[in-house]
Design a protein around this motif. Sequence first.
Motif, short mmCIF file in Angstrom:
data_model
loop_
_atom_site.label_atom_id
_atom_site.label_comp_id
_atom_site.label_asym_id
_atom_site.label_seq_id
_atom_site.Cartn_x
_atom_site.Cartn_y
_atom_site.Cartn_z
N THR A 1 60.21 6.89 40.63
CA THR A 1 61.62 7.30 40.58
C THR A 1 62.38 6.13 39.96
OG1 THR A 1 62.37 6.26 42.63
CG2 THR A 1 61.36 8.43 42.83
N PRO A 2 63.65 6.33 39.59
CA PRO A 2 64.44 5.15 39.22
C PRO A 2 64.53 4.26 40.46
CG PRO A 2 65.65 7.19 38.74
CD PRO A 2 64.45 7.57 39.54
N ILE A 3 64.73 2.98 40.26
CA ILE A 3 65.02 2.16 41.44
C ILE A 3 66.54 2.17 41.57
CG2 ILE A 3 62.91 0.82 41.55
CD1 ILE A 3 64.31 -1.38 39.95
N TYR A 4 67.01 2.46 42.76
CA TYR A 4 68.43 2.78 42.93
C TYR A 4 69.26 1.51 43.14
CZ TYR A 4 66.36 7.32 43.47
OH TYR A 4 65.63 8.46 43.23
N TYR A 5 70.46 1.53 42.57
CA TYR A 5 71.39 0.43 42.80
C TYR A 5 71.80 0.44 44.26
CZ TYR A 5 72.15 -0.23 37.76
OH TYR A 5 72.00 -0.49 36.43
N VAL A 6 71.90 -0.75 44.81
CA VAL A 6 72.26 -0.82 46.23
C VAL A 6 73.74 -1.11 46.44
CG1 VAL A 6 69.96 -1.41 47.11
CG2 VAL A 6 71.48 -3.22 46.31
N PRO B 1 72.71 5.67 49.74
CA PRO B 1 72.12 6.79 49.01
C PRO B 1 72.87 8.10 49.29
CG PRO B 1 70.67 6.08 50.81
CD PRO B 1 71.79 5.10 50.75
N HIS B 2 72.84 9.00 48.31
CA HIS B 2 73.52 10.30 48.50
C HIS B 2 72.60 11.41 48.02
CE1 HIS B 2 74.13 9.98 44.20
NE2 HIS B 2 74.73 8.81 44.36
N VAL B 3 73.10 12.66 48.01
CA VAL B 3 72.20 13.76 47.62
C VAL B 3 71.65 13.60 46.21
CG1 VAL B 3 72.67 15.73 49.11
CG2 VAL B 3 74.18 15.27 47.22
N GLY B 4 72.39 12.89 45.34
CA GLY B 4 71.89 12.66 43.97
C GLY B 4 70.64 11.81 43.99
N SER B 5 70.70 10.68 44.68
CA SER B 5 69.51 9.82 44.73
C SER B 5 68.39 10.51 45.51
CB SER B 5 69.83 8.45 45.32
OG SER B 5 71.02 8.43 46.05
N VAL C 1 70.22 -6.97 33.76
CA VAL C 1 69.71 -6.21 34.91
C VAL C 1 68.78 -5.06 34.51
CG1 VAL C 1 71.82 -4.82 35.06
CG2 VAL C 1 70.39 -5.06 37.07
N TRP C 2 69.01 -4.45 33.36
CA TRP C 2 68.13 -3.33 32.97
C TRP C 2 66.74 -3.80 32.55
CZ3 TRP C 2 67.42 1.56 33.69
CH2 TRP C 2 68.49 2.34 34.13
N VAL C 3 66.68 -4.96 31.89
CA VAL C 3 65.36 -5.50 31.52
C VAL C 3 64.60 -5.84 32.79
CG1 VAL C 3 64.23 -7.47 30.41
CG2 VAL C 3 66.13 -6.30 29.26
N ASP C 4 65.29 -6.50 33.70
CA ASP C 4 64.75 -6.85 35.01
C ASP C 4 64.25 -5.58 35.73
OD1 ASP C 4 64.70 -7.39 37.77
OD2 ASP C 4 66.60 -8.47 37.81
N ALA C 5 65.09 -4.55 35.75
CA ALA C 5 64.78 -3.34 36.53
C ALA C 5 63.59 -2.58 35.96
CB ALA C 5 66.00 -2.44 36.58
N LEU C 6 63.54 -2.41 34.65
CA LEU C 6 62.48 -1.59 34.06
C LEU C 6 61.09 -2.17 34.33
CD1 LEU C 6 64.36 -0.75 30.75
CD2 LEU C 6 63.52 0.96 32.39
N ILE C 7 61.04 -3.49 34.41
CA ILE C 7 59.75 -4.15 34.62
C ILE C 7 59.17 -3.82 36.01
CG2 ILE C 7 58.63 -6.45 34.72
CD1 ILE C 7 60.60 -7.27 32.46
N GLU D 1 71.17 10.42 32.56
CA GLU D 1 72.06 9.37 32.05
C GLU D 1 71.34 8.05 31.78
OE1 GLU D 1 71.44 9.85 35.07
OE2 GLU D 1 71.62 7.98 36.18
N ILE D 2 70.09 7.94 32.25
CA ILE D 2 69.37 6.68 32.00
C ILE D 2 68.14 6.91 31.13
CG2 ILE D 2 70.27 5.47 34.03
CD1 ILE D 2 67.73 6.11 35.54
N ASN D 3 68.23 8.00 30.36
CA ASN D 3 67.09 8.35 29.51
C ASN D 3 66.87 7.33 28.40
OD1 ASN D 3 64.97 9.87 28.61
ND2 ASN D 3 66.21 11.41 27.56
N HIS E 1 65.87 14.62 34.38
CA HIS E 1 66.44 15.85 34.96
C HIS E 1 67.96 15.84 34.85
CE1 HIS E 1 67.91 13.82 38.54
NE2 HIS E 1 66.71 13.33 38.80
N GLY E 2 68.56 16.98 35.23
CA GLY E 2 70.01 17.11 35.10
C GLY E 2 70.75 16.49 36.27
N TRP E 3 72.04 16.70 36.28
CA TRP E 3 72.88 16.12 37.33
C TRP E 3 73.39 17.17 38.29
CZ3 TRP E 3 76.26 11.42 37.85
CH2 TRP E 3 75.46 10.29 37.65
N LEU E 4 73.49 16.79 39.54
CA LEU E 4 74.04 17.67 40.56
C LEU E 4 75.53 17.43 40.70
CD1 LEU E 4 71.71 17.32 43.67
CD2 LEU E 4 71.44 18.72 41.67
#
Length: 628
Positions: A10-15, A19-23, A226-232, A261-263, A288-291
């Motif tokens: 899954t994506p790693i979620y920002y803290v 978390p909500h229904v989207g995550s 942060v994105w380079v860090d996160a993708l690794i 949105e993070i495609n 996937h799409g957005w809720l």
Amino acid sequence: MIFLKFYITTPIYYVNSDPHVGSAYTTIVADIIARYKRLMGYDVFFLTGTDEHGQKILQAATALGKDPQSFCDELAGRFKKLWTKLGITNNGFIRTTDENHMKVVQYFVRKMLQNGDIYKGEYKGWYCVPCETYWNEDEISTERVCPSCGRELKYISEQNYFFKLSKYTGALLDHYRRHPEFVQPDFRRNEMLKILEGGLKDLSITRTTFKWGVPMPDDPEHVIYVWVDALINYISAIGYPSDLENFNRYWPADLHLIGKEINRFHSIVWPAMLMSVGLPLPKVVFAHGWLTVDGQKISKSLGNAIDPTYFVEKYGNDVLRFYLLRDINFGKDGDFSEKNLVNRLNSDLANDYGNLLHRTLAMIEKHYSSTLPAPADSDQIDEKFKEEVQGRIKEYQKLMDEYSLTQAVEKILEVLMLSNRYFDERKPWVLAKQRDFSKLATVLYNVCEALLKVAVMFSPIMPDSSKEVLSRLGFDSQPSKEIFDEWGTLRSPVKITHGKPLFEKKELVSEKKESEPKMENLIDLDEFKKIELRTARVLSAERVPKSDKLVKLILDVGELGQRQIVAGIAKYYEPETLVGKTIIIVANLKPAKLMGVESQGMLLAAKDGVNLRVLTVDGDIAPGATIS
Ligand code: ME8
């Protein structure tokens, strides 16, 4: 034997917030796929985690007066707790502040440096902090808001390191052509192709204005973007480069499941980074799409409506999971509504599934002393029923394999529909009256076998109720794909358990009221009138020296003359952008000193936990105008 492995992330979620229904949506869907693959005999590694560096997290921690590490520890704990509550079967949980991960990020970036893919330059341009995304001038409109989230962009100008992303345009295009399945669904692939065909620009991959991140190797004044860090995370979590045995077992990932949105980060930046260090690319990125929730964008102001715990406690995990797959057409945007959830529960689950189980087991209880009878002769109607069920199961498997998850659920519901029809057509209550116990045995056995198959098909989606159905049918082995392949997998005679209804029907009406926000601390008009609100024109605005929060504003307040106000808005505004705006102030607040600077009043601003916006008026009005 062929080794079947499946690595899903899954994506790693920002803290920055809970978390909500989207995550929960992405994590639940990933869990469903992981469970399905396990059912099909794969060795699955399912990874999720938290993204803890960068400006956005730092701001969220600072706003609460917390140090970023303990803030992240607390929030990461809440994510973990929720996943446990939701029955998520992840095998790994990565945090980007893990020491090992940070080392791997430096190792990876050093490799990119050694391969000549990183150079130093100057970045001048726009940045969205909530999305942690750079935007080129030609990608944004004159309003200077983020094309992805619509929030205000910040102009930044920094000495940065850059990744030669542009160099990989051709190689990426080639990969897309050779692997049409790489980005899914197709329309998302086309969006990415369009970006690639327009040519890529190099990407700034370090920041210098804050320290909350992984230091750049040999140049610790810079922290890695942060994105380079996160993708690794997707490779650091499975042992790259220290445990190559484990890494080679699972890499490349079979599926990166993400939101649309993070495609771009996953389908363009990440593969280019991997190409740079010579690693194979993930097999599939599914965006996937957005809720929305009751038609509204998910935001904190929706309160309960976005808290997954609320739904789990009220309806149970299975119902939430089923609803998310059934009602939100997987891949597309969709709306989450409690009302629809209740409708699905009552019709698909309580009626079509629970009720059929109930009716069938009640008859076995009554006519065969709770012992599942062996089937006797089979006629054309029985054979046709079996064939149709087996056909739907094949289709279900194919659809699950190609991630058409909503359509796969429809196949399970079709098996239920066929089974209900078969039951009604065979009229077992008439067979019982006629004392035709041999035909009755065939019918009841066949319905039970179909229900077993339904429970196994449902097992990745609704694990708890599937387990319950298997146990009621006296099936004591683990569900496995063999149950799909042939008819007659239920042993007989075997004891069945009738039990209480599998799903309880619910009504929404009265309970909804409870969850409506209640207004407390009501005041009367006289109390409100004590506050003197006025319009004020901003004449000048500048940062208060040595403060990263405060801005000093000189205001024209009409008949009240000029005022100086100090406000904690420096993180959200470049002060000069406020000059000329008409804002709203509390004019009769006692003066106070902030960092030694006098403030003669207070400006009004709206906050949603992430952003802050100063209140302005809708159109021309004189400074000093009263507000009521
Ligand atoms: O983007 N509908 O983290 P994030 C559906 N840290 N899914 C939603 C959603 C919604 N309304 N809202 C969020 C990040 N999501 C980065 C990822 S990965 C290397 C780094 C889901 O906390 C969806 O999967 O903002 C989306 O991509 C993800 O949460 C964004 O989570």
